[in-house]
Scaffold this motif. Structure first.
Motif, PDB file in Angstrom:
ATOM      1  N   ILE A  67      43.916  -4.085  21.500  1.00 48.80           N
ATOM      2  CA  ILE A  67      42.944  -3.467  21.656  1.00 48.80           C
ATOM      3  C   ILE A  67      42.117  -2.155  21.036  1.00 48.80           C
ATOM      4  CG2 ILE A  67      41.193  -2.435  23.403  1.00 48.80           C
ATOM      5  CD1 ILE A  67      42.488  -4.558  25.677  1.00 48.80           C
ATOM      6  N   PRO A  68      42.292  -1.281  20.421  1.00 47.39           N
ATOM      7  CA  PRO A  68      42.123  -0.467  19.515  1.00 47.39           C
ATOM      8  C   PRO A  68      42.286  -0.623  18.053  1.00 47.39           C
ATOM      9  CG  PRO A  68      43.991   0.702  20.931  1.00 47.39           C
ATOM     10  CD  PRO A  68      43.754  -1.239  21.055  1.00 47.39           C
ATOM     11  N   ALA A  69      42.663  -1.395  17.781  1.00 49.02           N
ATOM     12  CA  ALA A  69      42.553  -2.477  16.688  1.00 49.02           C
ATOM     13  C   ALA A  69      41.266  -3.966  16.572  1.00 49.02           C
ATOM     14  CB  ALA A  69      44.121  -3.637  15.895  1.00 49.02           C
ATOM     15  N   SER A  70      40.905  -3.636  17.817  1.00 46.86           N
ATOM     16  CA  SER A  70      39.847  -4.474  17.746  1.00 46.86           C
ATOM     17  C   SER A  70      38.658  -4.272  17.393  1.00 46.86           C
ATOM     18  CB  SER A  70      39.873  -5.421  18.768  1.00 46.86           C
ATOM     19  OG  SER A  70      39.470  -4.826  20.199  1.00 46.86           O
ATOM     20  N   ILE A  97      47.289 -12.294  12.196  1.00 48.18           N
ATOM     21  CA  ILE A  97      46.154 -11.209  12.412  1.00 48.18           C
ATOM     22  C   ILE A  97      45.563 -11.009  10.651  1.00 48.18           C
ATOM     23  CG2 ILE A  97      48.013  -8.980  12.878  1.00 48.18           C
ATOM     24  CD1 ILE A  97      48.494 -10.683   9.332  1.00 48.18           C
ATOM     25  N   GLY A  98      45.153 -12.808  10.534  1.00 55.39           N
ATOM     26  CA  GLY A  98      44.484 -12.847   9.729  1.00 55.39           C
ATOM     27  C   GLY A  98      42.665 -12.485  10.205  1.00 55.39           C
ATOM     28  N   VAL A  99      42.420 -11.976  10.255  1.00 57.77           N
ATOM     29  CA  VAL A  99      40.530 -12.473   9.824  1.00 57.77           C
ATOM     30  C   VAL A  99      39.613 -12.670   9.454  1.00 57.77           C
ATOM     31  CG1 VAL A  99      38.669 -10.492  11.680  1.00 57.77           C
ATOM     32  CG2 VAL A  99      41.412  -9.699  11.630  1.00 57.77           C
ATOM     33  N   GLY A 155      47.261  -3.989  14.654  1.00 55.23           N
ATOM     34  CA  GLY A 155      46.821  -5.661  14.964  1.00 55.23           C
ATOM     35  C   GLY A 155      48.431  -6.041  15.406  1.00 55.23           C
ATOM     36  N   LYS A 156      48.642  -6.751  16.566  1.00 54.40           N
ATOM     37  CA  LYS A 156      49.787  -7.005  16.945  1.00 54.40           C
ATOM     38  C   LYS A 156      49.664  -9.007  17.168  1.00 54.40           C
ATOM     39  CE  LYS A 156      52.341  -3.858  16.368  1.00 54.40           C
ATOM     40  NZ  LYS A 156      53.503  -3.087  15.418  1.00 54.40           N
ATOM     41  N   SER A 180      43.456  -9.236  18.844  1.00 49.45           N
ATOM     42  CA  SER A 180      42.937  -8.757  18.627  1.00 49.45           C
ATOM     43  C   SER A 180      41.233  -8.986  17.232  1.00 49.45           C
ATOM     44  CB  SER A 180      43.305  -7.963  16.922  1.00 49.45           C
ATOM     45  OG  SER A 180      43.741  -8.255  16.260  1.00 49.45           O
ATOM     46  N   THR A 181      41.642 -10.310  16.614  1.00 49.53           N
ATOM     47  CA  THR A 181      40.860 -10.774  15.936  1.00 49.53           C
ATOM     48  C   THR A 181      39.541 -11.543  16.878  1.00 49.53           C
ATOM     49  OG1 THR A 181      42.461 -11.714  14.448  1.00 49.53           O
ATOM     50  CG2 THR A 181      39.542 -13.047  13.890  1.00 49.53           C
TER      51      THR A 181
END
Length: 530
Positions: free
Chosen positions: A9-12, A56-58, A326-327, A331-332
């Protein structure tokens, strides 16, 4: 996926703030409606993120496609016609996935991939410095050396000196200070500072600064230096921002040419980003590339059907995701929902975010991609790694992403050819007895036409009246071109009184009359197998 939400969530949130201006800037640089960039960002997050095998790819709209999109919209006769090509490109990518074309990603040298990451990091820094100080002549998504404004990367930096906006520069510096303080000090003080990310605090500080200084002449920030999200008046106007493809033009040749171009470039850019992202991943996860092509194809079909730009996996957002902890793919996906919810519920609040604060976030991302220590590390690995790495970096900075990677790959191939030329054989000079020079030439395990020059040069230098042992016992592949060279040398050897002893697993022959006849007893790939 849900086990790591406290990290995702923080990473997103960080990825959301990085993606928002890039989606808008890429749409602007592409000559497309701004809303189309947001659609692509949402689809890239929610749809592609769900289908992809990458943790972890966006994915989202890519700066590397902006020039292609800008040209294509004019070529096919408008944006709605262009959307047909986007849908078809997605279908072609699905076909690439079925045909297992994802294996292409594994044929790019590590030096080129590292050069790509470093070059993108430097480009991010160079492109964000003007935004950091409030000079915004070019869109956020413009990563090419020659900008749509008519400037280039370095001329924009020079012009920035005379066009600093005090308010933008001040909050940019404050935002950068918050990011550094948060990462270096506060994140180690307690869990609350790990849960609440520095970029979120920097953005909130930017909004507060704008609200309190908008009536202050010297520190106020004009609208052109803020995020610019389309603000619908009601549900009908929101839905009116969507565009739909005009399938009546699907039989036109130009549509199919654009579709194949988009599919090829988007697939290549995605595969390169997958390879680069996997190298950045601290957990060393390996993304299934064929599944990634399938996910990208599905995303492009949906994006094209509802009025979005073409999608690829994007290294800027992916690296921001990794650096923010992000784990998993959550997150993406969450960042995509954040984009959707924000443009529906809080577009006016988003439009209070100074671009200089977002530039500060991207400066940190760029620095982490292009740390100075990496240059020394690549230099220490030797010229075979350092040269392709450097060429890739310079190509990305002075041309664009795909050209830079292409140049780096070309140099990498040249390096391989040079080493292949050098490693085709080993020549050992032994004693001279009775005036006869004795030499032993041992051929490598694989000898191809690349080695012709080196072997010809060595054979021509063998002195008259010599005794040569030609050892091919370790050779498992011998190109027909090399066999012909040996056959020609046998003729010259008679004239120069050179005795040749051919040693192979099938036996030993002195002065064979024909190498072609000797080696044609079996297929080339099996010629030395017992």
């Amino acid at each position: 996926m849900f086990k790591s939400l406290r990290n995702d969530i923080p990473a997103s949130i960080v990825v959301f703030f990085v993606a928002l201006p890039l989606c808008l800037g890429i749409a602007l640089a592409s000559g497309a409606p701004l809303f189309s960039g947001l659609i692509a960002g949402i689809v890239g997050g929610v749809i592609v993120g769900s289908l992809s095998g990458s943790k972890i790819g966006v994915s989202g709209p890519a700066a590397g496609l902006a020039a292609i999109v800008l040209t294509a919209i004019g070529t096919v006769g408008g944006f709605q016609n262009f959307l047909v090509a986007v849908v078809l490109a997605g279908v072609i990518q699905l076909l690439f996935g079925v045909l297992k074309a994802g294996i292409i990603a594994y044929y790019f040298p590590a030096s080129v991939i590292k050069g790509m990451l470093t070059g993108i990091g430097i480009i991010i820094i160079l492109k964000q410095i003007p935004h950091f100080f409030g000079y915004d002549p070019n869109p956020e998504g413009d990563f090419a050396f020659f900008e749509v404004s008519g400037d280039n990367t370095f001329s924009s930096l020079i012009k920035t000196i005379n066009n600093i906006i005090p308010g933008s520069a001040l909050i940019g510096i404050v935002g950068l200070g918050i990011l550094i303080l948060w990462e270096k000090v506060l994140s180690k003080k307690g869990k609350i500072f790990q849960l609440i990310q520095g970029p979120l605090v920097a953005v909130i500080a930017g909004i507060v600064f704008y609200a309190f200084t908008k009536s202050h002449d010297s520190l106020s920030i004009a609208g052109i230096h803020l995020v610019s999200v389309p603000v619908p008046e009601d549900a009908a106007s929101f839905l009116g921002q969507f565009s739909f493809p005009n399938f009546s033009v699907i039989t036109q040749q130009d549509i199919w040419i654009v579709a194949f171009t988009l599919a090829l470039v988007a697939s290549l850019e995605t595969l390169l980003c997958v390879e680069a992202t996997d190298k950045l991943d601290p957990n060393k996860n390996v993304t299934p590339t064929n599944r990634e092509l399938f996910a990208q194809g599905a995303g492009n079909i949906i994006s094209g059907l509802i009025g979005g730009l073409p999608i690829t996996q994007v290294i800027v957002r992916s690296s921001a995701n990794i650096q923010s902890g992000g784990k998993s793919k959550m997150s993406t996906i969450i960042h995509g929902f954040f984009l959707l919810i924000s443009i529906i519920l809080i577009p006016k609040l988003l439009n209070m975010i100074p671009l200089s604060v977002l530039a500060a976030i991207l400066l940190v991302v760029g620095y982490k991609l292009a740390k100075p220590q990496l240059f020394k590390k690549m230099y220490d690995l030797g010229w075979k790694q350092f040269v392709p790495f450097t060429v890739t970096v310079l190509g990305i900075i002075f041309i664009d992403l795909l050209y830079g990677i292409g140049l780096g790959l070309l140099v990498g191939i040249v390096v391989i050819l040079i080493k292949s030329y050098q490693n085709s054989h080993f020549l050992h000079k032994e004693d001279v007895s009775n005036g006869v020079q004795k030499l032993k030439m041992t051929l490598a395990e694989e000898v191809t036409f690349f080695n012709k020059g080196a072997i010809l040069k060595e054979l021509d230098r063998i002195p008259r009246d010599s005794y040569v042992e030609l050892d091919v016992r370790k050779t498992r592949y011998l190109d027909n071109d090399i066999i012909e060279i040996l056959d020609d040398f046998a003729y010259k050897a008679k004239e120069r009184n050179i005795t040749i002893k051919l040693i192979s697993e099938r036996g030993t022959v002195v002065n064979p009359p024909s190498y072609i006849e000797f080696f044609k007893l079996r297929p080339v790939t099996e010629q030395f197998t017992n």
